[in-house]
Write an enzyme that holds these catalytic residues in place. Sequence first.
Site, PDB file in Angstrom:
ATOM      1  N   ALA A   1       3.960   1.644  -0.986  1.00 17.04           N
ATOM      2  CA  ALA A   1       4.664   1.807  -2.268  1.00 17.04           C
ATOM      3  C   ALA A   1       3.712   2.305  -3.347  1.00 17.04           C
ATOM      4  O   ALA A   1       4.052   3.202  -4.130  1.00 17.04           O
ATOM      5  CB  ALA A   1       5.279   0.467  -2.687  1.00 17.04           C
TER       6      ALA A   1
ATOM      7  N   TYR B   1       0.832  -1.212   0.000  1.00 13.69           N
ATOM      8  CA  TYR B   1       0.000   0.000   0.000  1.00 13.69           C
ATOM      9  C   TYR B   1       0.868   1.265   0.000  1.00 13.69           C
ATOM     10  O   TYR B   1       0.609   2.206  -0.767  1.00 13.69           O
ATOM     11  CB  TYR B   1      -0.913  -0.040   1.224  1.00 13.69           C
ATOM     12  CG  TYR B   1      -1.936   1.057   1.301  1.00 13.69           C
ATOM     13  CD1 TYR B   1      -3.031   1.075   0.440  1.00 13.69           C
ATOM     14  CD2 TYR B   1      -1.835   2.073   2.255  1.00 13.69           C
ATOM     15  CE1 TYR B   1      -3.981   2.079   0.531  1.00 13.69           C
ATOM     16  CE2 TYR B   1      -2.780   3.075   2.357  1.00 13.69           C
ATOM     17  CZ  TYR B   1      -3.860   3.080   1.491  1.00 13.69           C
ATOM     18  OH  TYR B   1      -4.808   4.065   1.586  1.00 13.69           O
TER      19      TYR B   1
END
Lengths: 89, 241
Positions: free
Chosen positions: B152, B150
Amino acid sequence: MEDATALKERIKAMMVENLMLQVTAAEIGDDLPLFGPGGLGLDSVDALQLVVGLDKNFGVKIPDPAAAKEILQTVNTIADAVQKKMAAV
Amino acid sequence: MRVILITGANGGLGQAIARAFLAESPENHVWLGVFVRRENADKLIAEFSARCRAIDLDVTQPESWKKAVETILAEHKRVDVLVNNAGKHHDGLLATMPLGTWESIVKTNLDATFYGCQAVMASMVSQRGGRIVNISSLSAILAPAGQTNYAAAKAGVVAMTQSLAKEVARLNITVNALCPGFIETDTISGMNLEERKLAQSRIPMRRFGKPEEVAAAVRFLASAEAAYITGSTLKIDGGIL
């Protein structure tokens, strides 16, 4: 089919209007390179607008960078692409 | 009249964003991008029937975007605002994270934002104007453990926002990102009391944000007043960072 000269004039007029060029349509030579030094000096944002403008005004779709490189060289190459599109309809 | 497309419009944040635009002007027409669930969207449509519509949109599918934008253009000939709000998270440690979980989160949060921006771009370029607001997350900046996927993906949204903003600035198209912290949505309501207290203790304002407080920022970034703001990332987190 539209006369080639008239078609090129329409393409130039579209370019001047859409790209807000500081030159007139008459000052754009048919074989003047659109990009790079010694040419019209367009950049990537201009190219984006040209892609959208050609689709909207002439129904010419430029699907990938390779096609863009081929079609967006000069007014002549653009006119060729438009004429091919018209002939195919 | 302004035409606004909001993804993830059945959720709490999407609903608040839609209401903010509907309240902003009676001339605004809001399209609610919905997928699978649409019960909340239907309530909003019942309330604002003349200028609020739902549209089926699977944000992870470019073809779905194409179809949705074509439908909107057929009706209005323009798209003025895109709010990429749809998103999801599925937390877990990287060491044991199934590849499918990674891919699914990146696709829904990052790929979908790319697809959305691309889908409206021709219209906005042609209009020589537009507003894109991408909903990222505070996780993009904090990168907490357990959110490699999430965090990234949401950090990717911020970077994409900044890059795209530069590409289209000359065309009066602005692209900005919001990073909400803890907001009172379904995610928060799933916490038990202890989890809520612990989370709130880490927030300087000692409370969760309201969806309306995020929506107000979205509406502002999409307004004429924000014409010179582009490539920005605004965090809305009660002072966490």
